[in-house]
Enzyme design. Sequence first.
Site, PDB file in Angstrom:
ATOM      1  N   GLY A  14       3.102  -6.787  66.411  1.00  0.00           N
ATOM      2  CA  GLY A  14       3.548  -6.051  67.104  1.00  0.00           C
ATOM      3  C   GLY A  14       5.035  -4.958  66.215  1.00  0.00           C
ATOM      4  O   GLY A  14       3.274  -4.352  65.257  1.00  0.00           O
ATOM      5  N   LYS A  20       8.221  -9.674  58.262  1.00  0.00           N
ATOM      6  CA  LYS A  20       9.085  -9.465  56.834  1.00  0.00           C
ATOM      7  C   LYS A  20      10.249  -8.951  57.003  1.00  0.00           C
ATOM      8  O   LYS A  20      10.863  -9.227  56.014  1.00  0.00           O
ATOM      9  CB  LYS A  20       7.513  -8.043  57.005  1.00  0.00           C
ATOM     10  CG  LYS A  20       6.951  -8.717  56.167  1.00  0.00           C
ATOM     11  CD  LYS A  20       5.629  -7.229  55.829  1.00  0.00           C
ATOM     12  CE  LYS A  20       4.142  -7.883  56.409  1.00  0.00           C
ATOM     13  NZ  LYS A  20       3.893  -8.376  57.936  1.00  0.00           N
ATOM     14  N   THR A  26       7.747 -13.987  65.901  1.00  0.00           N
ATOM     15  CA  THR A  26       7.597 -13.584  67.087  1.00  0.00           C
ATOM     16  C   THR A  26       5.711 -13.531  67.585  1.00  0.00           C
ATOM     17  O   THR A  26       5.279 -12.398  66.376  1.00  0.00           O
ATOM     18  CB  THR A  26       8.400 -12.332  67.848  1.00  0.00           C
ATOM     19  OG1 THR A  26       8.147 -11.523  67.111  1.00  0.00           O
ATOM     20  CG2 THR A  26       9.459 -13.031  67.729  1.00  0.00           C
ATOM     21  N   ASN A  28       4.394 -11.913  69.900  1.00  0.00           N
ATOM     22  CA  ASN A  28       4.047 -10.616  70.799  1.00  0.00           C
ATOM     23  C   ASN A  28       2.656 -11.031  71.628  1.00  0.00           C
ATOM     24  O   ASN A  28       1.679 -10.946  71.399  1.00  0.00           O
ATOM     25  CB  ASN A  28       4.722  -9.825  70.194  1.00  0.00           C
ATOM     26  CG  ASN A  28       5.126  -9.497  69.552  1.00  0.00           C
ATOM     27  OD1 ASN A  28       6.132 -10.340  68.740  1.00  0.00           O
ATOM     28  ND2 ASN A  28       5.907  -7.736  68.638  1.00  0.00           N
ATOM     29  N   GLU A  78       8.445 -11.030  72.899  1.00  0.00           N
ATOM     30  CA  GLU A  78       8.230 -11.493  71.844  1.00  0.00           C
ATOM     31  C   GLU A  78       8.959 -12.650  71.959  1.00  0.00           C
ATOM     32  O   GLU A  78       9.871 -13.095  71.478  1.00  0.00           O
ATOM     33  CB  GLU A  78       9.405 -10.322  70.794  1.00  0.00           C
ATOM     34  CG  GLU A  78       9.106  -9.113  70.868  1.00  0.00           C
ATOM     35  CD  GLU A  78       9.701  -8.284  69.947  1.00  0.00           C
ATOM     36  OE1 GLU A  78       9.782  -8.868  68.558  1.00  0.00           O
ATOM     37  OE2 GLU A  78      10.281  -7.406  70.686  1.00  0.00           O
ATOM     38  N   TYR A  90      -3.011 -14.711  65.506  1.00  0.00           N
ATOM     39  CA  TYR A  90      -3.525 -13.151  66.662  1.00  0.00           C
ATOM     40  C   TYR A  90      -4.317 -12.830  67.253  1.00  0.00           C
ATOM     41  O   TYR A  90      -5.261 -14.054  66.946  1.00  0.00           O
ATOM     42  CB  TYR A  90      -3.682 -11.729  65.258  1.00  0.00           C
ATOM     43  CG  TYR A  90      -1.873 -11.607  64.905  1.00  0.00           C
ATOM     44  CD1 TYR A  90      -1.565 -10.825  65.425  1.00  0.00           C
ATOM     45  CD2 TYR A  90      -1.765 -11.127  63.576  1.00  0.00           C
ATOM     46  CE1 TYR A  90      -0.575 -10.688  65.086  1.00  0.00           C
ATOM     47  CE2 TYR A  90      -1.058 -11.227  62.849  1.00  0.00           C
ATOM     48  CZ  TYR A  90       0.278 -10.527  63.729  1.00  0.00           C
ATOM     49  OH  TYR A  90       1.333 -10.089  63.150  1.00  0.00           O
TER      50      TYR A  90
HETATM   51  N1  FMN Z   1      16.930  -6.780  68.668  1.00  0.00           N
HETATM   52  C1  FMN Z   1      17.014  -5.676  69.470  1.00  0.00           C
HETATM   53  O1  FMN Z   1      17.823  -5.033  69.368  1.00  0.00           O
HETATM   54  N2  FMN Z   1      18.648  -6.421  70.171  1.00  0.00           N
HETATM   55  C2  FMN Z   1      18.582  -7.971  70.620  1.00  0.00           C
HETATM   56  O2  FMN Z   1      19.604  -8.789  71.561  1.00  0.00           O
HETATM   57  C3  FMN Z   1      18.006  -8.611  69.973  1.00  0.00           C
HETATM   58  N3  FMN Z   1      17.442  -9.797  70.791  1.00  0.00           N
HETATM   59  C4  FMN Z   1      16.119 -10.889  69.671  1.00  0.00           C
HETATM   60  C5  FMN Z   1      17.126 -12.652  70.554  1.00  0.00           C
HETATM   61  C6  FMN Z   1      15.195 -13.080  70.462  1.00  0.00           C
HETATM   62  C7  FMN Z   1      15.386 -14.632  70.890  1.00  0.00           C
HETATM   63  C8  FMN Z   1      14.164 -12.522  69.645  1.00  0.00           C
HETATM   64  C9  FMN Z   1      13.047 -13.195  69.036  1.00  0.00           C
HETATM   65  C10 FMN Z   1      14.130 -10.907  69.057  1.00  0.00           C
HETATM   66  C11 FMN Z   1      15.722 -10.430  69.307  1.00  0.00           C
HETATM   67  N4  FMN Z   1      15.835  -9.066  69.164  1.00  0.00           N
HETATM   68  C12 FMN Z   1      16.482  -8.006  69.222  1.00  0.00           C
HETATM   69  C13 FMN Z   1      14.334  -7.600  68.679  1.00  0.00           C
HETATM   70  C14 FMN Z   1      13.938  -8.229  66.945  1.00  0.00           C
HETATM   71  O3  FMN Z   1      14.783  -6.855  66.659  1.00  0.00           O
HETATM   72  C15 FMN Z   1      11.987  -7.916  67.026  1.00  0.00           C
HETATM   73  O4  FMN Z   1      12.126  -8.619  66.985  1.00  0.00           O
HETATM   74  C16 FMN Z   1      12.523  -7.112  66.048  1.00  0.00           C
HETATM   75  O5  FMN Z   1      12.770  -5.829  65.972  1.00  0.00           O
HETATM   76  C17 FMN Z   1      10.626  -7.469  64.839  1.00  0.00           C
HETATM   77  O6  FMN Z   1      10.086  -6.888  65.929  1.00  0.00           O
HETATM   78  P1  FMN Z   1       8.511  -6.687  66.097  1.00  0.00           P
HETATM   79  O7  FMN Z   1       7.801  -8.377  66.058  1.00  0.00           O
HETATM   80  O8  FMN Z   1       7.465  -5.917  66.588  1.00  0.00           O
HETATM   81  O9  FMN Z   1       8.086  -6.074  64.576  1.00  0.00           O
END
Ligand code: FMN
Length: 147
Positions: A14, A20, A26, A28, A78, A90
């Site tokens: 991701g 971090k 997650t 992805n 995610e 990964y």
């Molecule tokens: N991001 C939001 O902006 N709004 C949300 O409501 C939201 N809900 C989430 C619910 C769950 C169960 C998870 C696992 C993630 C959620 N996220 C939400 C996303 C997180 O912002 C996201 O996992 C974070 O940006 C990390 O992204 P990356 O793995 O691409 O770095």
Amino acid sequence: PLETWHIGGPVVKGFGRGSKVLGIPTANLSTKGYSALLSEHPSGVYFGWARLSTHGVYKMVMSIGWNPYFNNTEKTIEPWLLHEFDGDFYGEELRLVIVGYIRPEANFTSLESLIAKIHEDRSIAERALDIPLYLKYKDDPYLKGSS
Ligand code: FMN
């Protein structure tokens, strides 16, 4: 019967904020090939079961959408596997059976409130997946198969 759906593929990187910045690692999935399926399902938070080819089957809670808090321009898938793993996976094959929906995506005024909401989603998913109605999908054939 419940209307469930499934997706799978290798775990991709991701944006790297998950573990971090949020403390929420997650696994992805690529959205390639899933645009039709994703447009049938609203963005938001879902729960279900996840199988990692070399590990086993775990509860998962998942975000599908644009992550408004981070203003992503791409839709992402995610899933957060609710288990403590050593190291990352990964490239490993991941299969998901999605059994329920929790809420639409939201924006938040602070990182703390986003994190708190995600932990609330986690406990909703943990409890729901113990209910026989949802628990039985832990044995869904899709999670076992290799095609
Ligand atoms: N991001 C939001 O902006 N709004 C949300 O409501 C939201 N809900 C989430 C619910 C769950 C169960 C998870 C696992 C993630 C959620 N996220 C939400 C996303 C997180 O912002 C996201 O996992 C974070 O940006 C990390 O992204 P990356 O793995 O691409 O770095």
